[in-house]
Design a protein around this motif. Structure first.
Motif, PDB file in Angstrom:
ATOM      1  N   PRO A  47       0.746  -1.280   0.195  1.00  0.00           N
ATOM      2  CA  PRO A  47      -0.115  -0.062  -0.010  1.00  0.00           C
ATOM      3  C   PRO A  47       0.785   1.353  -0.081  1.00  0.00           C
ATOM      4  CG  PRO A  47       0.074  -0.743   2.415  1.00  0.00           C
ATOM      5  CD  PRO A  47       0.994  -1.736   1.475  1.00  0.00           C
ATOM      6  N   ASP A  88      -1.832   1.918  10.155  1.00  0.00           N
ATOM      7  CA  ASP A  88      -1.443   1.980   8.719  1.00  0.00           C
ATOM      8  C   ASP A  88      -1.093   3.544   8.488  1.00  0.00           C
ATOM      9  OD1 ASP A  88      -2.085   2.891   6.040  1.00  0.00           O
ATOM     10  OD2 ASP A  88      -3.354   1.123   5.827  1.00  0.00           O
ATOM     11  N   THR A 110       5.050  -1.493   8.036  1.00  0.00           N
ATOM     12  CA  THR A 110       4.541  -2.579   7.729  1.00  0.00           C
ATOM     13  C   THR A 110       3.189  -1.925   7.504  1.00  0.00           C
ATOM     14  OG1 THR A 110       3.514  -3.236   9.760  1.00  0.00           O
ATOM     15  CG2 THR A 110       5.604  -3.880   9.388  1.00  0.00           C
ATOM     16  N   GLU A 111       2.084  -3.044   6.705  1.00  0.00           N
ATOM     17  CA  GLU A 111       1.016  -2.419   6.609  1.00  0.00           C
ATOM     18  C   GLU A 111       0.081  -1.751   7.621  1.00  0.00           C
ATOM     19  OE1 GLU A 111      -1.524  -5.496   4.729  1.00  0.00           O
ATOM     20  OE2 GLU A 111       0.017  -5.608   2.966  1.00  0.00           O
TER      21      GLU A 111
END
Length: 358
Positions: A10, A152, A271-272
């Motif tokens: 993402p 996120d 990370t995500e």
């Protein structure tokens, strides 16, 4: 060699992200995960910045647990020495120069930060580094810090591109009801998404009363306040904020009649569901007074700690209820457009890699 793009990553990879600050490398190598890549940062010969894959090709130990000797990185497990190119240089009693290299990442030291390019090294371009005029001028002072936040990175962008939450999350420092009442505008200017609001003839909240005092201005007078949030790829948000004595021109007031600054936000995905948040404030008042820098850093640290607590709980809720569709309001336009810009950048990278493979 170009590494394959992880499915569904993402974040854009072909971009410069803040990796760390120079003081983090003062004593030993630094291991940090950025955009899903485990990296090790250290200074080689003559202080040259180096970023390698944090993986010893001998037995897979993290190189960040090693040490630097003669400009090379020595693995702390069995002593394999790695050059800054990612090639094995030496090991006691062994021939290792034919070992396949590990990945080396493009890295730049500029503006008081270490920047890394986690994508295709062949297209890494120093000219694409975000320009920070305030970091090159004696007319500005800067102070900041770093948080690791378990959410996120895009939730932080949403947070910064809509400052309505200040009324509620930061009620004791920068929040005031006039933020809710002031209309917000959202637009795209070149490669930036911009949201802005102005609040004329208001009382300054506690943080800005402190700033007025530091600027040598009356803290209890009515002020005209502004917030201009600017998002740019891959994940930077610069927020022009300030207060000017009422009726003196607001944002355009004479510097002697206002306290203004840029809230600096570099949001680096880990990370995500986690990111590194490099925060700070560049200011144009009391620039030669380090006690002001310390006071602002302390105040900002408390404010952003409140964001951290909210965002981490928000992330937990979203993971508990992945099927829930979130509602959107007009105040969300800045975050929505910023995410659209991110999505287009990711799609462009994936399209380029697919075309190269065909």
């Amino acid at each position: 060699m170009t590494e394959p793009l992880p499915a569904g990553a993402p974040w854009p990879r072909n971009a410069w992200y803040v990796a760390c600050t120079p003081d983090e490398l003062a004593k030993k190598p630094l291991g940090r995960t950025i955009c899903g890549e485990r990296m090790v940062f250290y200074r080689g010969k003559d202080g040259q910045m180096t970023a390698l894959e944090d993986f010893c090709p001998h037995r897979g130990a993290p190189l960040s647990l090693g040490f630097v000797r003669d400009g090379n990185l020595v693995c702390g497990y069995h002593g394999l020495t790695m050059a800054c190119t990612g090639h094995a240089a030496s090991m006691p009693g062994q021939r290792v120069k034919n070992f396949p290299p590990i990945r080396a990442f493009p890295v730049i030291e500029r503006y008081g930060f270490i920047w890394v390019w986690p994508g295709d090294a062949e297209v890494a371009d120093p000219a694409k580094l975000h320009h920070l005029p305030w970091a090159e001028s004696d007319e500005w002072a800067y102070g900041g810090g770093l948080f690791h936040i378990a959410c996120d990175y895009r939730l932080m962008i949403d947070n910064l591109m809509d400052l309505t939450h200040e009324t509620y999350v930061h009620a004791s420092s920068i929040g005031q009801r006039e933020i809710d009442e002031a209309p917000v505008s959202t637009r795209v200017e070149g490669e930036e998404v911009v949201t802005s609001r102005t609040m004329p003839a208001v009382s300054a909240p506690p943080f800005w009363r402190m700033a007025l005092r530091c600027a040598g201005l009356p803290e209890n007078d009515l002020v005209d306040r502004w917030q201009i949030c600017r998002f740019s790829l891959p994940s930077h948000v610069m927020i022009e904020v300030g207060v000017a004595l009422q009726g003196q021109g607001g944002y355009d007031a004479d510097p002697k009649l206002k306290a203004s600054s840029i809230v600096v936000d570099f949001i680096t995905p880990e990370t995500e569901h986690s990111h590194w948040y490099f925060w700070g404030m560049a200011r144009q008042f009391a620039v030669d007074d380090p006690t002001v820098t310390d006071a602002i850093r302390e105040g900002q640290g408390k404010i952003f700690s409140e964001d951290l607590a909210m965002l981490e709980e928000q992330q937990k809720n979203l993971l508990r209820h992945p099927e829930r569709r979130l509602l959107k309001l007009n105040i969300d336009a800045g975050g929505v457009r910023s995410r659209m810009m991110i999505d287009r950048a990711i799609a462009g990278e994936q399209g380029s890699e697919q075309a190269a493979a065909e």
